[in-house]
Enzyme design. Sequence first.
Site, mmCIF file in Angstrom:
data_model
loop_
_atom_site.group_PDB
_atom_site.id
_atom_site.type_symbol
_atom_site.label_atom_id
_atom_site.label_comp_id
_atom_site.label_asym_id
_atom_site.label_seq_id
_atom_site.Cartn_x
_atom_site.Cartn_y
_atom_site.Cartn_z
ATOM 1 N N ASP A 154 27.045 -10.057 0.566
ATOM 2 C CA ASP A 154 26.881 -9.553 1.934
ATOM 3 C C ASP A 154 25.462 -9.082 2.226
ATOM 4 O OD1 ASP A 154 26.704 -7.141 0.581
ATOM 5 O OD2 ASP A 154 28.655 -6.393 1.257
ATOM 6 N N GLY A 205 16.820 -15.766 -6.382
ATOM 7 C CA GLY A 205 16.069 -15.340 -5.205
ATOM 8 C C GLY A 205 16.538 -14.001 -4.676
ATOM 9 N N ARG A 250 11.286 -0.145 -1.926
ATOM 10 C CA ARG A 250 10.676 -0.226 -3.255
ATOM 11 C C ARG A 250 9.213 -0.628 -3.115
ATOM 12 N NH1 ARG A 250 13.992 -3.720 -7.251
ATOM 13 N NH2 ARG A 250 13.200 -5.486 -6.034
ATOM 14 N N ASP A 284 15.005 -12.790 -14.612
ATOM 15 C CA ASP A 284 14.690 -12.533 -13.203
ATOM 16 C C ASP A 284 14.506 -11.046 -12.930
ATOM 17 O OD1 ASP A 284 17.660 -12.863 -13.692
ATOM 18 O OD2 ASP A 284 17.729 -11.847 -11.752
ATOM 19 N N ASN A 285 14.800 -10.197 -13.913
ATOM 20 C CA ASN A 285 14.581 -8.755 -13.779
ATOM 21 C C ASN A 285 13.356 -8.288 -14.560
ATOM 22 O OD1 ASN A 285 16.890 -8.572 -12.220
ATOM 23 N ND2 ASN A 285 18.198 -7.995 -13.919
#
Length: 486
Positions: free
Chosen positions: A125, A90, A176, A252-253
């Site tokens: 983070d 995610g 993006r 996932d990319n």
Amino acid sequence: MKSLDDLDFDNRFARLGDAFSTEVLPDPIAEPRLVVASPAALALLDLPAEASDEPVFAELFGGHKLWSEAEPRAMVYSGHQFGSYNPRLGDGRGLLLGEVLNQAGEHWDLHLKGAGQTPYSRMGDGRAVLRSSIREFLASEALPALGIPSSRAACVIGSSTPVWREKKESAAMLLRLAPSHVRFGHFEYFYYTRQHDQLKQLAAFVLEHHFADCGAAERPYAAMFRQVVERNAELIARWQAYGFCHGVMNTDNMSILGITFDYGPYAFLDDFDANHICNHSDDSGRYSFSNQVPIAHWNLAALAQALTPLVEVDELRASLELFLPLYQAHYLDLMRRRLGLGVAVENDQALVQELLQRMQGSAVDYSLFFRRLGEDAPEQALARLRDDFVDREAFDRWGEAYRRRVEAEGGEQAARRQRMHAVNPLYVLRNYLAQQAIEAAEQGDYTEVRLLHRLLARPFEEQPGMERFTRRPPDWGRHLEISCSS
């Protein structure tokens, strides 16, 4: 053109509901300031270049302000990372702010990277550092200029917010843009969690909004998967032809649209090395330059597995079998054009492979070779290039075959030069150039990153005073391996 206040939001993905994403507000970064913006990317939103000069621009894309129509959400997905399945990934530091509908009728996702922690941050983070944000920005705008499909980057916003990686760095945010942020991993998540209703809902959403021409097919989802295969075959062919190494081809990319996505430790080849590994963390070379073709096929097979509740296995297999021949056809066409050849003949593949074999192990700059090959007539160009090759006699044999091939096609040298310069870039996003721009930006000087961005927007045109960007990398800048740390 519109103003920042006039953007027209139509948040289609958010309407899918909470099974697909989670509402999260951006966590602002301190003292946001514009590092660099792309007029071409802003134009996709109908925004003028001057919009980035407005004070509210840095506040919006530094997480301090939000449009009332925006619906920021973190998307859930999973994926295969270095071949192993990770069941829950995610958006760990990025938020889909919403979708903007432009005057051409196109929807563009606004995705803010580095926007803070989300339910998917996994001990992270939620921040992105200035270094990685600049790298993604530069690549997102450089690849489309080369004709390589890619997500786009509208801007990088810097800050005084500290973050710790291997050392203390400053946080940044990157805006993006893409027609969709749906990844292979979205489908894998719903397949492996056995949420087949949501899997079908996602597939129907992607079909309706991004593969509408497949809707009339007898088996729409099978037709859609075939198009995904076709798009990825062409994408990877363009990567290989232009020497682009992605570095982290996890599922996932991988974009469902077949565009370059999620830039990390990428690289363009300097000296040609088929086995080049640009990712410092890739100990096995899984994502090496030469492995990108089989890995893309592997990833498509992983997507096919996730679609088995919707598409017959035989149809999925038939589409997968198309990948390699489609890739080879696209790749050979691109390489033929890079060599200045306009007519396909039977031995073209052997001509290309022999050239790459001669390059391997020699000090041949991959990008500059093709540019210089078109500068003069073949005899003169080949004579200048041969000293870069270890086995010069073998190169001479290749050169003679190439010269005869050019001679057989005929035509004037001026036309050949123009044709070759139109597809062979003079300026390439080399890692050492990006690193120099990053080091200056980390000291508060954004001149170099802005100059590099403008230069790479016109990679085929010779630009006065830019000779230093055409040189081979210095010894310290050759074959840099980049960390995944971002």
